[in-house]
Design an enzyme around this catalytic site. Structure first.
Site, PDB file in Angstrom:
ATOM      1  N   SER A  64       1.473   3.427  -2.384  1.00 58.72           N
ATOM      2  CA  SER A  64       1.242   4.460  -3.394  1.00 58.72           C
ATOM      3  C   SER A  64       0.715   5.765  -2.801  1.00 58.72           C
ATOM      4  O   SER A  64       0.685   6.789  -3.460  1.00 58.72           O
ATOM      5  CB  SER A  64       0.266   3.940  -4.460  1.00 58.72           C
ATOM      6  OG  SER A  64      -0.958   3.599  -3.850  1.00 58.72           O
ATOM      7  N   ARG A  65       0.287   5.714  -1.547  1.00 58.61           N
ATOM      8  CA  ARG A  65      -0.221   6.966  -0.947  1.00 58.61           C
ATOM      9  C   ARG A  65      -0.108   6.868   0.582  1.00 58.61           C
ATOM     10  O   ARG A  65       0.261   5.820   1.129  1.00 58.61           O
ATOM     11  CB  ARG A  65      -1.673   7.208  -1.358  1.00 58.61           C
ATOM     12  CG  ARG A  65      -2.631   6.188  -0.765  1.00 58.61           C
ATOM     13  CD  ARG A  65      -4.048   6.452  -1.207  1.00 58.61           C
ATOM     14  NE  ARG A  65      -4.994   5.969  -0.211  1.00 58.61           N
ATOM     15  CZ  ARG A  65      -6.295   5.864  -0.410  1.00 58.61           C
ATOM     16  NH1 ARG A  65      -6.800   6.238  -1.559  1.00 58.61           N
ATOM     17  NH2 ARG A  65      -7.089   5.431   0.551  1.00 58.61           N
TER      18      ARG A  65
ATOM     19  N   TYR B 241     -12.058  -3.211  12.612  1.00 59.83           N
ATOM     20  CA  TYR B 241     -10.725  -2.628  12.385  1.00 59.83           C
ATOM     21  C   TYR B 241      -9.823  -2.832  13.609  1.00 59.83           C
ATOM     22  O   TYR B 241      -8.675  -3.262  13.480  1.00 59.83           O
ATOM     23  CB  TYR B 241     -10.896  -1.141  12.070  1.00 59.83           C
ATOM     24  CG  TYR B 241      -9.619  -0.388  11.803  1.00 59.83           C
ATOM     25  CD1 TYR B 241      -8.943  -0.531  10.597  1.00 59.83           C
ATOM     26  CD2 TYR B 241      -9.096   0.504  12.750  1.00 59.83           C
ATOM     27  CE1 TYR B 241      -7.779   0.190  10.341  1.00 59.83           C
ATOM     28  CE2 TYR B 241      -7.939   1.217  12.503  1.00 59.83           C
ATOM     29  CZ  TYR B 241      -7.285   1.057  11.293  1.00 59.83           C
ATOM     30  OH  TYR B 241      -6.128   1.771  11.053  1.00 59.83           O
TER      31      TYR B 241
ATOM     32  N   GLY C 141       0.831  -1.211   0.000  1.00 58.20           N
ATOM     33  CA  GLY C 141       0.000   0.000   0.000  1.00 58.20           C
ATOM     34  C   GLY C 141       0.860   1.253   0.000  1.00 58.20           C
ATOM     35  O   GLY C 141       0.548   2.229   0.685  1.00 58.20           O
TER      36      GLY C 141
ATOM     37  N   ILE D 240      -3.410  10.040  12.101  1.00 57.14           N
ATOM     38  CA  ILE D 240      -2.439  10.552  11.137  1.00 57.14           C
ATOM     39  C   ILE D 240      -3.201  11.182   9.980  1.00 57.14           C
ATOM     40  O   ILE D 240      -4.205  10.618   9.513  1.00 57.14           O
ATOM     41  CB  ILE D 240      -1.547   9.393  10.603  1.00 57.14           C
ATOM     42  CG1 ILE D 240      -0.961   8.564  11.762  1.00 57.14           C
ATOM     43  CG2 ILE D 240      -0.460   9.920   9.683  1.00 57.14           C
ATOM     44  CD1 ILE D 240      -0.094   9.307  12.733  1.00 57.14           C
TER      45      ILE D 240
HETATM   46  P1  NAI Z   1      -4.621   5.013   3.031  1.00 55.29           P
HETATM   47  O1  NAI Z   1      -6.034   4.583   2.844  1.00 55.29           O
HETATM   48  O2  NAI Z   1      -4.207   6.368   2.600  1.00 55.29           O
HETATM   49  O3  NAI Z   1      -3.626   3.946   2.350  1.00 55.29           O
HETATM   50  C1  NAI Z   1      -3.824   2.585   2.498  1.00 55.29           C
HETATM   51  C2  NAI Z   1      -3.106   1.884   1.373  1.00 55.29           C
HETATM   52  O4  NAI Z   1      -3.357   0.476   1.475  1.00 55.29           O
HETATM   53  C3  NAI Z   1      -3.596   2.327   0.003  1.00 55.29           C
HETATM   54  O5  NAI Z   1      -2.473   2.512  -0.839  1.00 55.29           O
HETATM   55  C4  NAI Z   1      -4.419   1.135  -0.474  1.00 55.29           C
HETATM   56  O6  NAI Z   1      -4.421   0.985  -1.869  1.00 55.29           O
HETATM   57  C5  NAI Z   1      -3.693  -0.017   0.196  1.00 55.29           C
HETATM   58  N1  NAI Z   1      -4.537  -1.194   0.293  1.00 55.29           N
HETATM   59  C6  NAI Z   1      -5.755  -1.281   0.866  1.00 55.29           C
HETATM   60  N2  NAI Z   1      -6.228  -2.539   0.750  1.00 55.29           N
HETATM   61  C7  NAI Z   1      -5.280  -3.252   0.089  1.00 55.29           C
HETATM   62  C8  NAI Z   1      -5.180  -4.601  -0.336  1.00 55.29           C
HETATM   63  N3  NAI Z   1      -6.156  -5.503  -0.117  1.00 55.29           N
HETATM   64  N4  NAI Z   1      -4.046  -4.990  -0.972  1.00 55.29           N
HETATM   65  C9  NAI Z   1      -3.057  -4.111  -1.187  1.00 55.29           C
HETATM   66  N5  NAI Z   1      -3.096  -2.824  -0.818  1.00 55.29           N
HETATM   67  C10 NAI Z   1      -4.204  -2.405  -0.197  1.00 55.29           C
HETATM   68  O7  NAI Z   1      -4.318   4.774   4.563  1.00 55.29           O
HETATM   69  P2  NAI Z   1      -3.189   5.336   5.544  1.00 55.29           P
HETATM   70  O8  NAI Z   1      -3.821   6.304   6.450  1.00 55.29           O
HETATM   71  O9  NAI Z   1      -1.974   5.703   4.804  1.00 55.29           O
HETATM   72  O10 NAI Z   1      -2.935   4.001   6.393  1.00 55.29           O
HETATM   73  C11 NAI Z   1      -1.831   3.145   6.215  1.00 55.29           C
HETATM   74  C12 NAI Z   1      -1.832   2.131   7.331  1.00 55.29           C
HETATM   75  O11 NAI Z   1      -1.762   2.804   8.588  1.00 55.29           O
HETATM   76  C13 NAI Z   1      -3.104   1.271   7.387  1.00 55.29           C
HETATM   77  O12 NAI Z   1      -2.772  -0.038   7.753  1.00 55.29           O
HETATM   78  C14 NAI Z   1      -3.912   1.942   8.471  1.00 55.29           C
HETATM   79  O13 NAI Z   1      -4.822   1.039   9.059  1.00 55.29           O
HETATM   80  C15 NAI Z   1      -2.809   2.378   9.414  1.00 55.29           C
HETATM   81  N6  NAI Z   1      -3.212   3.444  10.315  1.00 55.29           N
HETATM   82  C16 NAI Z   1      -3.599   4.658   9.851  1.00 55.29           C
HETATM   83  C17 NAI Z   1      -3.965   5.660  10.747  1.00 55.29           C
HETATM   84  C18 NAI Z   1      -4.405   7.016  10.271  1.00 55.29           C
HETATM   85  O14 NAI Z   1      -4.820   7.800  11.145  1.00 55.29           O
HETATM   86  N7  NAI Z   1      -4.318   7.360   9.002  1.00 55.29           N
HETATM   87  C19 NAI Z   1      -3.955   5.427  12.187  1.00 55.29           C
HETATM   88  C20 NAI Z   1      -3.512   4.128  12.571  1.00 55.29           C
HETATM   89  C21 NAI Z   1      -3.149   3.180  11.668  1.00 55.29           C
END
Ligand code: NAI
Length: 249
Positions: free
Chosen positions: A15-16, A156, A13, A189
């Protein structure tokens, strides 16, 4: 800065959001980067942008649904046996929020499949390579809600709690082979995942964060860099909280 010079880092994941910021920092530290993505267009754009920012680095991207065992096998095949993965960051994750009485079974399954099963499948595939190399670092992205719970996020938070337990068990399984396995528990975040929070909710959250701000992807990337580098050689099976003080557990 070259603390990860010539290491191959695989970031799911990437890409963003947080994954992208980890890839960016690791590339700046000399790592060769492989990111995975689901959306081909967005993924290719992210690879090009990272390559433009780090012209000397090797940046590759592959489409891969981490919840699909065959896709994960194909990913490791595509990366190639000649380039063993030194660092795996299991960052891919999704939310499908709802109070438990209204939560659909498919929303439970989707979140558990991507977040927890995806982490398991990626760890299993990477461990095979790391065991041969007798070294490696796995970093699993959990969440503060795994530690303190959150209404509306039973699926989650359960998936992230599972990731923490998986991290500890796997750390014990592979420690003697020179492989460390740790988790990061981010607080709130600023990414696409949290962009839908209303200003009121954000203000409410910030009132409970001693450091007085939401976190950035870079905050998480810095913690990942520590866990990916030699400075954390004696750290395994741990959960590093990066949450501005929101939870002190
Ligand atoms: P985001 O939604 O911006 O990025 C998530 C990435 O995971 C995306 O690139 C998406 O394409 C990829 N993804 C989702 N399902 C997938 C799959 N089945 N196979 C491959 N790739 C997949 O989310 P963010 O905020 O960058 O989160 C990244 C990680 O951090 C996640 O695991 C999230 O649960 C965790 N997290 C985020 C927090 C936040 O406040 N943003 C807080 C705590 C944890």
């Amino acid at each position: 800065m070259n603390s990860l010079k010539d290491k191959l880092a695989l970031i799911t994941g990437g890409s963003r959001g947080i994954g992208h910021d980890i890839a960016d920092l690791f590339a700046a530290e000399g790592a060769q980067i492989v990111i995975t993505y689901r959306n081909e267009d967005a993924g290719k754009k992210a690879v090009s942008a990272l390559q433009a920012k780090h012209p000397g680095a090797s940046i590759r991207g592959f489409a891969c649904d981490v919840a699909d065992g065959a896709a994960v096998e194909a990913l490791f095949h595509a990366i190639g046996k000649e380039t063993p993965v030194d660092i795996l960051v299991n960052n891919a994750g999704i939310t499908k929020d709802g109070l438990i009485l209204r939560m659909k079974e498919e929303d439970w399954d989707a979140v558990l499949d991507t977040n927890l099963k995806g982490t398991f499948l990626m760890c299993k595939a990477a461990i095979r390579v790391m065991l041969k190399a007798r070294k490696g670092h796995i970093i699993n992205i959990a969440s503060v809600v795994a530690l303190i719970g959150n209404p509306g996020q039973a699926n989650y938070s359960a998936s992230k709690g599972g990731i923490i337990s998986l991290t500890k068990s796997l750390a014990r399984e592979v420690a003697s082979r020179g492989i460390t396995v740790n988790a990061i528990a981010p607080g709130y975040i600023e990414t696409d995942m949290t962009s839908e929070l209303t200003p009121e909710v954000k203000a409410q959250l910030m009132a409970n964060i001693p450091l007085g701000r939401l976190g950035s992807g870079r905050d998480i990337a810095e913690a990942a860099l520590f866990l990916a580098g030699e400075g954390s050689a004696y750290v395994t099976g741990q959960v590093l909280s990066v949450n501005g003080g929101l939870a002190m557990v």
